[in-house]
Design an enzyme around this catalytic site. Structure first.
Site, short mmCIF file in Angstrom:
data_model
loop_
_atom_site.label_atom_id
_atom_site.label_comp_id
_atom_site.label_asym_id
_atom_site.label_seq_id
_atom_site.Cartn_x
_atom_site.Cartn_y
_atom_site.Cartn_z
N THR A 1 -25.44 -35.70 42.22
CA THR A 1 -26.22 -34.55 41.77
C THR A 1 -27.64 -35.02 41.45
O THR A 1 -27.90 -36.22 41.28
CB THR A 1 -25.61 -33.92 40.52
N GLU B 1 -29.15 -34.67 38.69
CA GLU B 1 -29.13 -35.28 37.36
C GLU B 1 -28.62 -36.71 37.41
O GLU B 1 -29.16 -37.60 36.75
CB GLU B 1 -28.26 -34.44 36.42
N ASP C 1 -25.73 -25.30 31.71
CA ASP C 1 -26.38 -25.16 30.40
C ASP C 1 -25.31 -25.20 29.32
O ASP C 1 -24.39 -24.39 29.31
CB ASP C 1 -27.13 -23.82 30.35
N ILE D 1 -30.29 -19.41 39.42
CA ILE D 1 -30.85 -18.25 38.74
C ILE D 1 -32.36 -18.34 38.55
O ILE D 1 -33.04 -17.33 38.42
CB ILE D 1 -30.14 -18.04 37.38
#
Length: 220
Positions: A209, A211, A134, A59
């Site tokens: 990932t 992260e 999130d 996004i």
């Protein structure tokens, strides 16, 4: 969703019989990463599974632009040539080039919570990934979480019977929330922990990932 530690991958399967698929561009296995971040997981999976079409939705404008620049760089280093994929999913297929190095991968800037059903036919996807979404910690913001009982109906529409949804987070409360949503939805069933642990894709979701690699570099 499968029961798993908060920082590990969980998976849920859509109830039903898995559908077979050929490797033609419009029927090839198709994996979707919702909120793909900087695209590290998808780039690695695209190299390991070149027969699978993959799409990352992000996004944030600048992050989506970074993903596209990263993909362009990978394709240039890998060579040129290839056949553009065609099929009913025209918006998605326009960015996929079957035969190119990383031609099975594309990124789009989009809001999956609003527009996901616009991109895919019913039962088109084999796997969907939700990695470190999130958490929206405040209770009044929980309705904005990417996994909810209501949104699972949309994900069930685009995933094939027998398809898999993977989730990964380091927030215990969010993990429990997502797990409960899957348990409450009649179109999903929990995978046994043993199956999750044997799934090579689940291991990538857990360890590869952006992260996860950050944590690894910091020695966490």
């Amino acid at each position: 969703a499968a029961s798993a530690p908060a920082a590990a991958a969980a998976a849920a399967t859509a109830a039903g019989t898995p559908a077979s698929s050929a490797l033609a561009a419009d029927t090839a296995p198709f994996w979707l990463d919702v909120g793909c971040g900087y695209g590290g997981l998808l780039c690695e999976m695209a190299a390991k599974f070149p027969e699978v079409l993959m799409l990352g939705l992000e996004i944030r404008d600048r992050v989506a632009e970074f993903c596209q620049m990263k993909l362009d760089s990978l394709r240039k280093r890998g060579g040129e040539g290839g056949e553009t994929a065609e099929g009913k999913d025209e918006v998605v297929s326009s960015s996929l080039s079957v035969g190119l190095p990383f031609g099975n991968l594309a990124f789009l800037r989009s809001n999956a919570m609003k527009y996901l059903p616009n991109y895919f036919e019913k039962r088109r996807l084999d796997k969907i990934f939700f990695c470190y979404p999130d958490p929206h910690f405040k209770k009044r913001k929980h309705r904005q979480r990417i996994i909810s009982v209501e949104l699972l109906a949309e994900y069930a529409y685009v995933v094939k019977p027998g398809g898999l949804i993977y989730s990964c987070t380091d927030v215990k409360d969010l993990h429990e929330w997502m797990h409960q949503c899957f348990l409450l939805h009649p179109l999903f069933e929990e995978l046994p922990k043993e199956e999750v642990e044997k799934d090579p894709v689940a291991l990538l979701v857990r360890d590869r990932t952006d992260e996860a690699t950050k944590v690894e570099k910091k020695g966490g």
